[in-house]
Design a protein around this motif. Structure first.
Motif, mmCIF file in Angstrom:
data_model
loop_
_atom_site.group_PDB
_atom_site.id
_atom_site.type_symbol
_atom_site.label_atom_id
_atom_site.label_comp_id
_atom_site.label_asym_id
_atom_site.label_seq_id
_atom_site.Cartn_x
_atom_site.Cartn_y
_atom_site.Cartn_z
ATOM 1 N N ASP A 44 0.810 -1.228 0.000
ATOM 2 C CA ASP A 44 0.000 0.000 0.000
ATOM 3 C C ASP A 44 0.835 1.265 0.000
ATOM 4 N N LEU A 45 2.118 1.183 -0.259
ATOM 5 C CA LEU A 45 2.959 2.373 -0.376
ATOM 6 C C LEU A 45 2.811 2.931 -1.797
ATOM 7 N N GLN A 46 2.518 4.215 -1.900
ATOM 8 C CA GLN A 46 2.381 4.853 -3.206
ATOM 9 C C GLN A 46 3.738 5.360 -3.698
ATOM 10 N N VAL A 47 3.970 5.183 -4.993
ATOM 11 C CA VAL A 47 5.243 5.545 -5.592
ATOM 12 C C VAL A 47 4.997 6.326 -6.879
ATOM 13 N N VAL A 48 5.781 7.376 -7.095
ATOM 14 C CA VAL A 48 5.810 8.065 -8.381
ATOM 15 C C VAL A 48 7.245 8.018 -8.898
ATOM 16 N N LEU A 49 7.391 7.547 -10.135
ATOM 17 C CA LEU A 49 8.682 7.466 -10.796
ATOM 18 C C LEU A 49 8.718 8.480 -11.931
ATOM 19 N N ILE A 50 9.826 9.214 -12.044
ATOM 20 C CA ILE A 50 9.996 10.186 -13.120
ATOM 21 C C ILE A 50 11.312 9.895 -13.819
ATOM 22 N N SER A 51 11.216 9.648 -15.114
ATOM 23 C CA SER A 51 12.397 9.336 -15.918
ATOM 24 C C SER A 51 12.784 10.551 -16.740
ATOM 25 N N ASP A 52 14.040 10.978 -16.578
ATOM 26 C CA ASP A 52 14.563 12.119 -17.333
ATOM 27 C C ASP A 52 16.012 11.814 -17.699
ATOM 28 N N PRO A 53 16.260 11.373 -18.932
ATOM 29 C CA PRO A 53 17.620 10.980 -19.329
ATOM 30 C C PRO A 53 18.636 12.111 -19.248
ATOM 31 N N ARG A 54 18.170 13.365 -19.107
ATOM 32 C CA ARG A 54 19.077 14.521 -19.146
ATOM 33 C C ARG A 54 19.589 14.934 -17.768
ATOM 34 N N VAL A 55 19.087 14.355 -16.692
ATOM 35 C CA VAL A 55 19.474 14.843 -15.362
ATOM 36 C C VAL A 55 20.913 14.459 -15.031
ATOM 37 N N ASP A 56 21.598 15.366 -14.376
ATOM 38 C CA ASP A 56 22.931 15.074 -13.854
ATOM 39 C C ASP A 56 22.844 14.452 -12.464
ATOM 40 N N LYS A 57 21.782 14.825 -11.734
ATOM 41 C CA LYS A 57 21.579 14.266 -10.402
ATOM 42 C C LYS A 57 20.234 13.566 -10.326
ATOM 43 N N ALA A 58 20.245 12.392 -9.722
ATOM 44 C CA ALA A 58 19.011 11.690 -9.400
ATOM 45 C C ALA A 58 18.587 12.103 -7.994
ATOM 46 N N ALA A 59 17.326 11.867 -7.668
ATOM 47 C CA ALA A 59 16.827 12.272 -6.353
ATOM 48 C C ALA A 59 15.695 11.353 -5.921
ATOM 49 N N ALA A 60 15.478 11.322 -4.624
ATOM 50 C CA ALA A 60 14.368 10.539 -4.070
ATOM 51 C C ALA A 60 13.910 11.187 -2.777
ATOM 52 N N SER A 61 12.632 11.018 -2.476
ATOM 53 C CA SER A 61 12.067 11.496 -1.214
ATOM 54 C C SER A 61 11.000 10.529 -0.748
ATOM 55 N N LEU A 62 11.024 10.220 0.529
ATOM 56 C CA LEU A 62 9.969 9.435 1.156
ATOM 57 C C LEU A 62 9.313 10.294 2.229
ATOM 58 N N ASP A 63 7.988 10.465 2.099
ATOM 59 C CA ASP A 63 7.225 11.293 3.028
ATOM 60 C C ASP A 63 6.278 10.416 3.822
ATOM 61 N N ILE A 64 6.323 10.585 5.140
ATOM 62 C CA ILE A 64 5.444 9.835 6.047
ATOM 63 C C ILE A 64 4.442 10.814 6.640
ATOM 64 N N LYS A 65 3.179 10.515 6.508
ATOM 65 C CA LYS A 65 2.161 11.410 7.060
ATOM 66 C C LYS A 65 2.021 11.158 8.561
ATOM 67 N N VAL A 66 3.092 11.482 9.238
ATOM 68 C CA VAL A 66 3.206 11.383 10.697
ATOM 69 C C VAL A 66 4.164 12.482 11.116
ATOM 70 N N GLY A 67 3.807 13.233 12.150
ATOM 71 C CA GLY A 67 4.680 14.314 12.580
ATOM 72 C C GLY A 67 4.522 14.632 14.046
ATOM 73 N N SER A 68 4.775 15.881 14.392
ATOM 74 C CA SER A 68 4.731 16.267 15.806
ATOM 75 C C SER A 68 3.329 16.140 16.396
ATOM 76 N N ARG A 69 2.316 16.118 15.539
ATOM 77 C CA ARG A 69 0.952 15.904 16.033
ATOM 78 C C ARG A 69 0.846 14.603 16.823
ATOM 79 N N GLN A 70 1.638 13.606 16.446
ATOM 80 C CA GLN A 70 1.577 12.300 17.105
ATOM 81 C C GLN A 70 2.484 12.205 18.343
ATOM 82 N N ASP A 71 3.243 13.247 18.646
ATOM 83 C CA ASP A 71 4.106 13.207 19.829
ATOM 84 C C ASP A 71 3.286 12.959 21.097
ATOM 85 N N PRO A 72 3.744 12.053 21.960
ATOM 86 C CA PRO A 72 3.103 11.947 23.276
ATOM 87 C C PRO A 72 3.273 13.259 24.043
ATOM 88 N N ARG A 73 2.302 13.619 24.857
ATOM 89 C CA ARG A 73 2.387 14.872 25.617
ATOM 90 C C ARG A 73 3.605 14.892 26.536
#
Length: 448
Positions: free
Chosen positions: A43-72
């Motif tokens: 159930d992990l969603q992925v988007v792949l982008i192919s660009d033969p011209r790039v000098d640098k590749a990149a990736a990012s993983l985002d988790i919809k979890v943040g400080s809202r979930q911190d215990p008090r």
């Protein structure tokens, strides 16, 4: 030849197992890249982008979890986890191995924690993406969270907090949190420090709470991944799917926030800044309309109130010598609510006449409420957004990957790139209902 046929077989196997495109991604007319959306079997969603011209590749993983979930009693724990995650995995146990590899191949890496998101990202020389993804994926499969680094990283978080303690933006935010509803999770202390993280209970207890937090919330169904590389889409898919399919899907579900952000309205407060700064900020708690992004009702209101042409609010304020700039739009969005804000950069004369400036802002709001909701104005926004999308200046690969991974939580896969510009459905009733909430009785007024 054997290697090539192995790759073809792997792509066929991945497709047969369910890792297949879900929707066609809409690209700008000037964008010649290829893109693909997948939903892995965990159930992990992925988007792949192919660009033969790039000098640098990149990736990012985002988790919809943040400080809202911190215990008090462990405020800053999500941020602390972000620090600890990069310090070794079962496959790559050396705490600095990932960092050394990325830096050694012309890349960079970083991460951030916000109210509802934690985002990890890197770029690297385009020829080294495969090996970088092998290291990157393991942080979400089998991190070590070695006890020997707990003390060091708590101090790193505390130093980050101390370095920005005098920042005027953070001071304004801290005051607002003190005055907001204490039951609302937004009032939690996001960054963390020695007191909130350790609290006299020791490093071993902190590490255990960290492990519990990771196991409770770091689930594949809360994650989105974007990868940009010079390889073909099939080759990128072969790199990503077997590695990130190993992330456990714990089926985490998080309900929207139901608490009101501010209990007693209107609210007015003043701050004395450290730097020379004069600002009037008027904010209004609103419902969350992010899912209705094709309508963009708050963007429409922000466009009218933030307009800079003749006869606009800013035009009148400048003509009277009261303002140097103005911004209007959504300043906070979360699952359960939002804040719509009008921020006026005041001149010394504007600060001296701040009550008159405030009245002028509400006079402009009244005009929008009475005569502003019209289809022809909306169509202007539609036309402008279409042009902006088709001729957008593309960000660097690392920034685009990070932004798109965040967007994938809110936009349909086809709109992951277009979503910020997607505006097509005029809903006068919705716009009017939100405009009618821009009242003094519903305002938070901050004078800096």
């Amino acid at each position: 030849m054997l290697k090539r046929w192995s790759l073809v077989f792997l792509v066929f196997w991945l497709t047969a197992c369910g890792e297949r495109p879900v929707e066609q991604i809409i690209l700008p007319e000037t964008d010649q890249r290829q893109a693909r959306h997948l939903r892995l079997d965990n159930d992990l969603q992925v988007v792949l982008i192919s660009d033969p011209r790039v000098d640098k590749a990149a990736a990012s993983l985002d988790i919809k979890v943040g400080s809202r979930q911190d215990p008090r009693d462990r405020q800053g724990l999500a941020h602390f986890l972000e620090h600890m995650l990069f310090l070794g995995t079962e496959k790559y146990p050396d705490a600095g191995e990932y960092q050394t590899f990325v830096a050694g191949h012309g890349g960079s890496h970083n991460a951030y924690t916000s109210f509802e998101h934690t985002n990890y990202f890197f770029d690297i020389g385009a020829g080294h993406l495969d090996d970088a993804l092998d290291r990157f994926s393991q942080f979400f499969v089998a991190p070590l969270f070695n006890a020997e680094f707990v003390g060091r990283e708590v101090n790193a978080v505390n130093s980050e907090y101390q370095a920005r303690i005098q920042n005027d933006y953070r001071r304004t935010l801290d005051v607002f949190k003190e005055l907001a509803n204490p039951e609302h999770p937004f009032t939690k202390f996001t960054v963390g420090n020695l007191a909130t993280l350790l609290g006299g209970r020791g490093e071993e207890a902190l590490r255990q709470d960290l492990l519990d937090f990771y196991k409770k919330y770091y689930s594949a169904n809360r994650m989105t991944l974007v990868v940009i590389g010079r390889e073909s889409l099939d080759e990128l898919q072969a790199m990503v799917a077997p590695r990130f399919s190993e992330i456990e899907n714990r089926g985490v579900k998080i309900k929207p926030v139901t608490e009101t952000l501010v209990d007693e309205l209107p609210l007015r407060f003043e701050l004395k800044p450290h730097k020379e700064l004069r600002e009037l900020s008027i904010s209004f708690p609103m419902p969350n309309v992010r899912q209705q992004y094709h309508k963009k009702p708050l963007h429409y209101l922000g466009h009218l109130l933030g307009h800079e042409g003749e006869g606009s609010l800013l035009y009148v304020l400048k003509k009277n010598g009261w303002a140097e700039g103005l911004r209007a739009g959504t300043s906070l969005e979360y699952d359960g609510g939002a804040l719509f804000s009008i921020d006026v950069e005041l001149t010394p004369a504007g600060l001296a006449a701040v009550d008159v400036v405030t009245d002028t802002v509400f006079e402009a709001i009244a005009l929008v409420q009475e005569r502003g909701v019209e289809n022809w104005r909306f169509q202007e926004l539609v036309d402008n957004a279409r042009l902006q999308f088709n001729y957008r200046t593309r960000p660097s690969e690392i920034h685009e990957a990070s932004q798109l991974a965040h967007n994938l939580h809110y936009y349909s896969p086809s709109d992951i790139i277009r979503g910020d510009y997607a505006i097509s459905d005029f809903d006068a009733e919705l716009i009017q209902s939100l405009a009618d909430q821009l009242t003094l009785d519903n305002a938070v007024i901050a004078i800096t």
